[in-house]
Design a protein around this motif. Structure first.
Motif, mmCIF file in Angstrom:
data_model
loop_
_atom_site.group_PDB
_atom_site.id
_atom_site.type_symbol
_atom_site.label_atom_id
_atom_site.label_comp_id
_atom_site.label_asym_id
_atom_site.label_seq_id
_atom_site.Cartn_x
_atom_site.Cartn_y
_atom_site.Cartn_z
ATOM 1 N N THR A 1 40.568 15.324 66.609
ATOM 2 C CA THR A 1 41.840 16.051 66.532
ATOM 3 C C THR A 1 41.598 17.558 66.508
ATOM 4 O O THR A 1 40.460 18.033 66.454
ATOM 5 N N ASP A 2 42.692 18.318 66.490
ATOM 6 C CA ASP A 2 42.627 19.784 66.453
ATOM 7 C C ASP A 2 42.696 20.312 65.034
ATOM 8 O O ASP A 2 42.878 21.512 64.829
ATOM 9 N N ARG A 3 42.547 19.455 64.036
ATOM 10 C CA ARG A 3 42.632 19.888 62.646
ATOM 11 C C ARG A 3 41.244 20.270 62.135
ATOM 12 O O ARG A 3 40.312 19.456 62.174
ATOM 13 N N GLY A 4 41.103 21.492 61.643
ATOM 14 C CA GLY A 4 39.834 21.952 61.103
ATOM 15 C C GLY A 4 39.439 23.301 61.663
ATOM 16 O O GLY A 4 40.121 23.871 62.517
ATOM 17 N N PRO A 5 38.313 23.847 61.203
ATOM 18 C CA PRO A 5 37.864 25.170 61.647
ATOM 19 C C PRO A 5 37.600 25.221 63.147
ATOM 20 O O PRO A 5 37.257 24.212 63.772
ATOM 21 N N SER A 6 37.752 26.410 63.706
ATOM 22 C CA SER A 6 37.564 26.607 65.144
ATOM 23 C C SER A 6 36.171 27.153 65.393
ATOM 24 O O SER A 6 35.954 28.372 65.399
ATOM 25 N N ARG A 7 35.204 26.253 65.616
ATOM 26 C CA ARG A 7 33.802 26.652 65.712
ATOM 27 C C ARG A 7 33.066 25.927 66.826
ATOM 28 O O ARG A 7 31.856 25.765 66.769
ATOM 29 N N VAL A 8 33.787 25.461 67.843
ATOM 30 C CA VAL A 8 33.186 24.641 68.884
ATOM 31 C C VAL A 8 33.268 25.363 70.223
ATOM 32 O O VAL A 8 34.303 25.939 70.578
ATOM 33 N N LEU A 9 32.170 25.294 70.987
ATOM 34 C CA LEU A 9 32.132 25.789 72.358
ATOM 35 C C LEU A 9 31.709 24.642 73.266
ATOM 36 O O LEU A 9 30.630 24.075 73.094
ATOM 37 N N LEU A 10 32.583 24.263 74.203
ATOM 38 C CA LEU A 10 32.255 23.248 75.198
ATOM 39 C C LEU A 10 31.714 23.931 76.453
ATOM 40 O O LEU A 10 32.246 24.965 76.867
ATOM 41 N N VAL A 11 30.685 23.370 77.063
ATOM 42 C CA VAL A 11 30.192 23.842 78.349
ATOM 43 C C VAL A 11 30.087 22.627 79.266
ATOM 44 O O VAL A 11 29.598 21.579 78.872
ATOM 45 N N GLN A 12 30.597 22.780 80.501
ATOM 46 C CA GLN A 12 30.775 21.631 81.377
ATOM 47 C C GLN A 12 30.608 22.022 82.835
ATOM 48 O O GLN A 12 31.289 22.942 83.310
ATOM 49 N N ASN A 13 29.701 21.340 83.546
ATOM 50 C CA ASN A 13 29.615 21.535 84.989
ATOM 51 C C ASN A 13 30.836 20.936 85.663
ATOM 52 O O ASN A 13 31.342 19.879 85.258
ATOM 53 N N ARG A 14 31.261 21.593 86.730
ATOM 54 C CA ARG A 14 32.465 21.130 87.436
ATOM 55 C C ARG A 14 32.231 19.796 88.141
ATOM 56 O O ARG A 14 33.146 18.987 88.259
ATOM 57 N N ARG A 15 30.999 19.570 88.594
ATOM 58 C CA ARG A 15 30.674 18.323 89.294
ATOM 59 C C ARG A 15 29.524 17.647 88.554
ATOM 60 O O ARG A 15 28.377 18.101 88.621
#
Length: 517
Positions: A441-455
């Motif tokens: 969920t979106d509940r909690g501290p904001s400390r995440v970075l997602l990195v994702q290749n498009r393909r």
């Protein structure tokens, strides 16, 4: 006696011989991350309060690591964890952990957990391996910590004693017959489930993502840290997201790289199903490479010709497989070719070997069979991957539902021929999981970075976007215009790498989602 030796130790089966506390020390086969197995002897579900009651983890004793080729600075230890967090006074097991300390103690910020993919992957050697690719500023700030998840040697190990033929990747990820029938797959699932029921022992039922997250928090405590940072890759992104949900105040900086869909209704089924879109997303890049002038492994003059060439060859091998001594199975059939395509699309560096196999098969020959890891290691990896996949969420038992899903998939995605929606071993699962999947969920501290290749063939962008949506304001996402699985410091690009490195080194994230061309 110490507290640890006074506890009842669990017995696990490895192969067909019972062992007490004995573990494997061999390498894993990354191609078996889709393995599945059967949950045994399920009791009451774990509750939040029960999971919080284990006694404090004893301090870790660091010693020289076993194995060759490791950084001499890497040290190893054993973490004691409850087998069942709902019964913390019951049997305990061992989790192997490793560490390379911060290279500049005066700059030390904390601990960076290296969370492996899988399920069935290990990061035990990663402080000496991919951890050394991290920029110096990151290595100065963190102790790099790896581990072998519960059930995976040299942690307390488990296996199902499967038949040799059932260890083939094309059997663990079951492909329909050439005519689309899944009757054989359903029979395989029942036979493999029976093997697990006979051979796996009690640990198998306690393999799950939630328990891995609980083990990581016990590791945090044993390290003496109030918070930890983490770099989770592939399945490790789901582990990281679950840890972040269960222990939100224990997270410092979290990087999730090549992201899984956290859908709590499907969980692992959604990951397997994503392969059909992942292959479609990445095949055009292979086709462009395989038609490039000057390429010694060129397959066609135009990229548009590579797809029909591949489909025609797979159909021909369905009808007339080529003997392949030393492989498992010992023939190159259409499904083995399709599975090899999927595996090869994980990274462009795999394209030449795939093209060579296609060229040889068109001439009626095969290259030498790839060397497989020792069977003992394959058994272990298959059981850990299987137990986790089947314990995390209930899989359908309806043969009719699988038949419809496979038929629909075959029609829409011919390159994967229905495999991503097929009846895996979990279809023969005899009981329900011990606890419901963790809802991210979106509940909690904001400390995440997602990195994702498009393909990305294994974790397509669509699944990553669903994890991004589930995390909401807690995360920012970096989408990288690149191809392959594993984005950061692997198959991504300099823009994405710089963004992630800055976050790990300084805690500074982009103000909003960004696209790295």
């Amino acid at each position: 006696m110490t507290q640890l030796t006074q506890r009842k130790r669990i017995r696990v089966r490895t192969g067909r011989t019972a062992r007490t506390g004995r573990t494997l020390r061999t390498r894993r086969n990354a191609a078996l991350v889709g393995a599945t197995a059967v949950l045994l002897g399920i009791t009451a579900p774990v509750t939040a309060s029960a999971a919080a009651r284990p006694s404090p983890a004893p301090a870790l004793t660091w010693t020289k690591c076993a194995g060759d080729g490791l950084d001499p600075r890497q040290r190893c230890a054993t973490l004691d964890v409850p087998m069942d967090y709902a019964d913390p006074r019951g049997p305990h097991l061992s989790v192997a952990v490793s560490r390379i300390a911060s290279e500049k103690p005066s700059a030390r910020h904390g601990v960076l957990l290296l969370i492996p993919g899988g399920p069935g992957g290990s990061s035990l050697n990663d402080p000496s391996g991919k951890g050394q690719k991290l920029p110096q500023a990151v290595r100065d700030q963190y102790d790099l910590v790896g581990f072998a998840p519960r059930g995976l040697a040299p942690s307390t190990a488990v296996d199902c004693g499967l038949d040799h033929a059932d260890l083939a990747t094309s059997r663990l990820r079951p492909w329909p017959a050439a005519d689309g029938s899944i009757d054989g797959n359903l029979a395989d699932a029942r036979r493999m489930a029976d093997a697990c029921a006979r051979n796996a022992g009690p640990l198998l039922q306690h393999l799950s993502t939630a328990n891995e997250a609980r083990d990581l928090d016990r590791l945090r405590a044993a390290l003496g840290e109030d918070t930890v940072s983490a770099w989770g890759v592939s399945y490790g992104t789901y582990v990281g997201a679950v840890y972040n949900q269960l222990f939100p105040r224990r997270v410092d900086r979290m990087v999730l790289d090549s992201n899984d869909n956290p859908d709590p209704e499907q969980v692992n089924r959604a990951w397997l199903g994503a392969h059909e879109q992942g292959v479609e997303d990445t095949f055009p890049d292979f086709a462009a490479w395989a038609s490039r002038p000057g390429n010694p492994d060129r397959l066609a003059e135009q990229a548009s010709d590579v797809r029909p060439l591949f489909l025609d060859l797979a159909a021909r091998l369905d009808r007339a497989p080529i003997p392949w001594p030393g492989a498992n199975p010992e023939e190159l059939n259409g499904n083995v070719l399709r599975q090899t395509l999927l595996d090869s699309l994980y990274a462009p560096k795999n394209y030449p070997a795939l093209a060579k196999l296609i060229r040889a098969a068109r001439q009626g020959t095969v290259p030498p069979a790839p060397q497989a890891p020792p069977e003992e290691a394959l058994q272990n990896v298959a059981a850990v991957g299987a137990g986790t996949l089947c314990n995390d969420v209930a899989w359908p038992h309806s043969a009719a539902a699988y038949r419809k899903d496979v038929a629909d998939s075959r029609a829409a995605y011919p390159l994967t021929a229905g495999m991503p929606r097929n009846a895996m071993l979990c279809a023969a699962w005899p009981t329900t999981p011990r606890e419901a999947p963790v809802r991210v969920t979106d509940r909690g501290p904001s400390r995440v970075l997602l990195v994702q290749n498009r393909r990305d063939v294994a974790t397509p962008l669509g699944g990553a976007l669903k994890l991004r949506a589930a995390l909401g304001r807690r995360a920012v996402m970096v989408t990288v215009d690149s191809i392959g699985h594993d984005a950061y410091l692997a198959n991504g690009n300099p823009c994405g790498d710089r963004t992630v490195s800055r976050f790990l080194a300084t805690g500074q994230r982009p103000a909003a989602d960004v696209y790295c061309r």
